[in-house]
Design a protein around this motif. Sequence first.
Motif, PDB file in Angstrom:
ATOM      1  N   GLY A 101      61.655  26.520  50.161  1.00 19.59           N
ATOM      2  CA  GLY A 101      60.672  26.179  51.176  1.00 19.59           C
ATOM      3  C   GLY A 101      59.251  26.554  50.813  1.00 19.59           C
ATOM      4  N   GLY A 102      59.050  27.121  49.609  1.00 12.89           N
ATOM      5  CA  GLY A 102      57.710  27.494  49.171  1.00 12.89           C
ATOM      6  C   GLY A 102      57.249  28.858  49.656  1.00 12.89           C
ATOM      7  N   ARG A 103      58.092  29.553  50.431  1.00 14.10           N
ATOM      8  CA  ARG A 103      57.711  30.887  50.898  1.00 14.10           C
ATOM      9  C   ARG A 103      57.781  31.877  49.755  1.00 14.10           C
ATOM     10  NH1 ARG A 103      59.544  33.769  56.517  1.00 14.10           N
ATOM     11  NH2 ARG A 103      58.358  31.978  57.265  1.00 14.10           N
ATOM     12  N   LEU A 104      56.765  32.724  49.648  1.00 12.35           N
ATOM     13  CA  LEU A 104      56.722  33.695  48.567  1.00 12.35           C
ATOM     14  C   LEU A 104      57.707  34.830  48.821  1.00 12.35           C
ATOM     15  CD1 LEU A 104      52.862  33.880  48.023  1.00 12.35           C
ATOM     16  CD2 LEU A 104      54.525  32.574  46.698  1.00 12.35           C
ATOM     17  N   SER A 105      58.362  35.259  47.755  1.00  6.69           N
ATOM     18  CA  SER A 105      59.296  36.374  47.854  1.00  6.69           C
ATOM     19  C   SER A 105      59.058  37.309  46.674  1.00  6.69           C
ATOM     20  CB  SER A 105      60.740  35.867  47.847  1.00  6.69           C
ATOM     21  OG  SER A 105      61.031  35.195  46.636  1.00  6.69           O
ATOM     22  N   LEU A 106      59.701  38.467  46.701  1.00  2.18           N
ATOM     23  CA  LEU A 106      59.530  39.468  45.655  1.00  2.18           C
ATOM     24  C   LEU A 106      60.800  39.533  44.804  1.00  2.18           C
ATOM     25  CD1 LEU A 106      57.816  42.389  47.626  1.00  2.18           C
ATOM     26  CD2 LEU A 106      56.744  40.504  46.371  1.00  2.18           C
ATOM     27  N   THR A 107      60.644  39.338  43.503  1.00  2.00           N
ATOM     28  CA  THR A 107      61.758  39.429  42.568  1.00  2.00           C
ATOM     29  C   THR A 107      61.663  40.756  41.822  1.00  2.00           C
ATOM     30  OG1 THR A 107      61.801  37.030  42.241  1.00  2.00           O
ATOM     31  CG2 THR A 107      62.852  38.387  40.555  1.00  2.00           C
ATOM     32  N   PRO A 108      62.672  41.636  41.937  1.00  2.00           N
ATOM     33  CA  PRO A 108      62.626  42.903  41.197  1.00  2.00           C
ATOM     34  C   PRO A 108      62.622  42.652  39.694  1.00  2.00           C
ATOM     35  CG  PRO A 108      64.296  42.962  42.930  1.00  2.00           C
ATOM     36  CD  PRO A 108      63.864  41.532  42.804  1.00  2.00           C
ATOM     37  N   ILE A 109      61.787  43.381  38.981  1.00  2.00           N
ATOM     38  CA  ILE A 109      61.713  43.282  37.530  1.00  2.00           C
ATOM     39  C   ILE A 109      61.681  44.689  36.950  1.00  2.00           C
ATOM     40  CG2 ILE A 109      60.567  41.022  37.498  1.00  2.00           C
ATOM     41  CD1 ILE A 109      57.895  42.454  37.157  1.00  2.00           C
ATOM     42  N   ASP A 110      61.768  44.788  35.614  1.00  2.00           N
ATOM     43  CA  ASP A 110      61.700  46.114  34.999  1.00  2.00           C
ATOM     44  C   ASP A 110      60.258  46.455  34.619  1.00  2.00           C
ATOM     45  OD1 ASP A 110      61.156  44.796  32.536  1.00  2.00           O
ATOM     46  OD2 ASP A 110      63.289  44.662  32.087  1.00  2.00           O
ATOM     47  N   ALA A 111      60.069  47.677  34.171  1.00  2.00           N
ATOM     48  CA  ALA A 111      58.712  48.155  33.879  1.00  2.00           C
ATOM     49  C   ALA A 111      58.057  47.371  32.753  1.00  2.00           C
ATOM     50  CB  ALA A 111      58.754  49.644  33.537  1.00  2.00           C
ATOM     51  N   ASP A 112      58.837  46.959  31.766  1.00  3.03           N
ATOM     52  CA  ASP A 112      58.265  46.187  30.660  1.00  3.03           C
ATOM     53  C   ASP A 112      57.738  44.844  31.158  1.00  3.03           C
ATOM     54  OD1 ASP A 112      58.795  48.153  28.824  1.00  3.03           O
ATOM     55  OD2 ASP A 112      60.698  47.285  28.169  1.00  3.03           O
ATOM     56  N   ALA A 113      58.499  44.200  32.038  1.00  4.87           N
ATOM     57  CA  ALA A 113      58.070  42.905  32.575  1.00  4.87           C
ATOM     58  C   ALA A 113      56.813  43.053  33.419  1.00  4.87           C
ATOM     59  CB  ALA A 113      59.196  42.286  33.408  1.00  4.87           C
ATOM     60  N   ALA A 114      56.655  44.209  34.054  1.00 10.12           N
ATOM     61  CA  ALA A 114      55.492  44.432  34.923  1.00 10.12           C
ATOM     62  C   ALA A 114      54.202  44.624  34.144  1.00 10.12           C
ATOM     63  CB  ALA A 114      55.744  45.649  35.816  1.00 10.12           C
ATOM     64  N   ALA A 115      54.287  44.695  32.836  1.00  7.66           N
ATOM     65  CA  ALA A 115      53.097  44.905  32.017  1.00  7.66           C
ATOM     66  C   ALA A 115      52.291  43.627  31.827  1.00  7.66           C
ATOM     67  CB  ALA A 115      53.480  45.470  30.655  1.00  7.66           C
ATOM     68  N   SER A 116      52.839  42.479  32.234  1.00 11.49           N
ATOM     69  CA  SER A 116      52.130  41.221  32.045  1.00 11.49           C
ATOM     70  C   SER A 116      52.454  40.270  33.179  1.00 11.49           C
ATOM     71  CB  SER A 116      52.512  40.584  30.694  1.00 11.49           C
ATOM     72  OG  SER A 116      53.906  40.316  30.650  1.00 11.49           O
ATOM     73  N   ARG A 117      51.633  39.233  33.316  1.00 13.31           N
ATOM     74  CA  ARG A 117      51.844  38.249  34.371  1.00 13.31           C
ATOM     75  C   ARG A 117      51.613  36.853  33.816  1.00 13.31           C
ATOM     76  NH1 ARG A 117      46.987  36.327  36.523  1.00 13.31           N
ATOM     77  NH2 ARG A 117      45.123  37.400  35.751  1.00 13.31           N
ATOM     78  N   LEU A 118      52.147  35.873  34.516  1.00  7.71           N
ATOM     79  CA  LEU A 118      52.069  34.497  34.072  1.00  7.71           C
ATOM     80  C   LEU A 118      51.025  33.726  34.873  1.00  7.71           C
ATOM     81  CD1 LEU A 118      54.904  32.159  33.053  1.00  7.71           C
ATOM     82  CD2 LEU A 118      53.467  31.427  34.948  1.00  7.71           C
ATOM     83  N   GLY A 119      50.313  32.829  34.198  1.00 13.20           N
ATOM     84  CA  GLY A 119      49.347  31.978  34.882  1.00 13.20           C
ATOM     85  C   GLY A 119      49.445  30.549  34.386  1.00 13.20           C
ATOM     86  N   LYS A 120      49.324  29.597  35.290  1.00 13.36           N
ATOM     87  CA  LYS A 120      49.349  28.178  34.928  1.00 13.36           C
ATOM     88  C   LYS A 120      47.921  27.692  34.704  1.00 13.36           C
ATOM     89  CE  LYS A 120      50.552  23.588  36.716  1.00 13.36           C
ATOM     90  NZ  LYS A 120      51.219  22.803  37.783  1.00 13.36           N
ATOM     91  N   VAL A 121      47.696  26.981  33.608  1.00 10.14           N
ATOM     92  CA  VAL A 121      46.383  26.426  33.313  1.00 10.14           C
ATOM     93  C   VAL A 121      46.135  25.222  34.224  1.00 10.14           C
ATOM     94  CG1 VAL A 121      44.930  25.308  31.586  1.00 10.14           C
ATOM     95  CG2 VAL A 121      46.440  27.193  30.915  1.00 10.14           C
ATOM     96  N   VAL A 122      45.101  25.325  35.065  1.00  5.23           N
ATOM     97  CA  VAL A 122      44.759  24.228  35.977  1.00  5.23           C
ATOM     98  C   VAL A 122      43.394  23.630  35.673  1.00  5.23           C
ATOM     99  CG1 VAL A 122      46.223  25.127  37.819  1.00  5.23           C
ATOM    100  CG2 VAL A 122      43.815  25.816  37.714  1.00  5.23           C
ATOM    101  N   GLY A 123      42.660  24.229  34.728  1.00 10.28           N
ATOM    102  CA  GLY A 123      41.352  23.704  34.364  1.00 10.28           C
ATOM    103  C   GLY A 123      40.981  24.134  32.958  1.00 10.28           C
ATOM    104  N   LYS A 124      40.251  23.268  32.242  1.00  6.31           N
ATOM    105  CA  LYS A 124      39.834  23.569  30.875  1.00  6.31           C
ATOM    106  C   LYS A 124      38.515  22.872  30.598  1.00  6.31           C
ATOM    107  CE  LYS A 124      41.256  22.663  26.066  1.00  6.31           C
ATOM    108  NZ  LYS A 124      42.345  22.124  25.193  1.00  6.31           N
ATOM    109  N   ARG A 125      37.547  23.619  30.033  1.00  6.16           N
ATOM    110  CA  ARG A 125      36.286  22.992  29.626  1.00  6.16           C
ATOM    111  C   ARG A 125      35.706  23.743  28.442  1.00  6.16           C
ATOM    112  NH1 ARG A 125      31.363  25.180  31.612  1.00  6.16           N
ATOM    113  NH2 ARG A 125      31.624  27.026  32.912  1.00  6.16           N
TER     114      ARG A 125
END
Length: 233
Positions: A101-125
């Motif tokens: 349904g598009g509602r945000l939820s929290l997924t448990p991760i480990d400490a190593d995974a918490a060291a980085s985050r993902l981003g989608k490229v939506v613009g480039k110039r």
Amino acid sequence: MTKHQKRLSAPDSWPVERKEETFTVKADAGPHGESGVPLLIVLRDVLGYVDSRKEARYALDGGSVLVNGDANVSEDRPVGMFDILAFTERDEYYRVFPSEGGRLSLTPIDADAAASRLGKVVGKRQVGDGEFQYTLHDGTTLVTDGGYGGNDSLVIDNETKEIVAHFPYEEGALVTAVDGAHAGEIGEIEEIRVTPGSGDNGVAVAQDEDGFETVEEYVVVIDENFTDGGDGE
């Protein structure tokens, strides 16, 4: 300007009960635009770690609650898709992930995974000789000479703010739908259907049994580790 938001008119992504009370907290201007959920709602209504704004402010002032590696954040700071929440005193880490349904939820991760985050490229110039400015889905901007394309995903180190991994948007890539009727579903891109003119490109996503179709805007390339709390690299 009011600090309150009516629950019934809150964005669909917000994980709040609509009919319990009339108002909830309003997010500050910042990342994720109108879909960003105030950190206070996550701490109070989702996790139950605090009972009030005062308690949230006290916890944040203590420096044990991090958003994407940053400790100096407000309780009204918007959090959203793929943000990383770290509770260092509890040794608990979460990735904000779209659910059904598009509602945000929290997924448990480990400490190593918490060291980085993902981003989608939506613009480039292009901004210089061989350098480009990339805008990510949460409003973050990066300047690099990397050859990244629109709709690619980049993994950003939360400490150095450098790109540590790149997932191209292409047929065969693993994706999750983040909006629309299939929000929260995961599969591999079977076909990218380019629509002439100004129409939205379509994406056919294959799954174990069936699959689904959606628009390009609604999918984000991920890595298999994002489904099990791994590090995404």
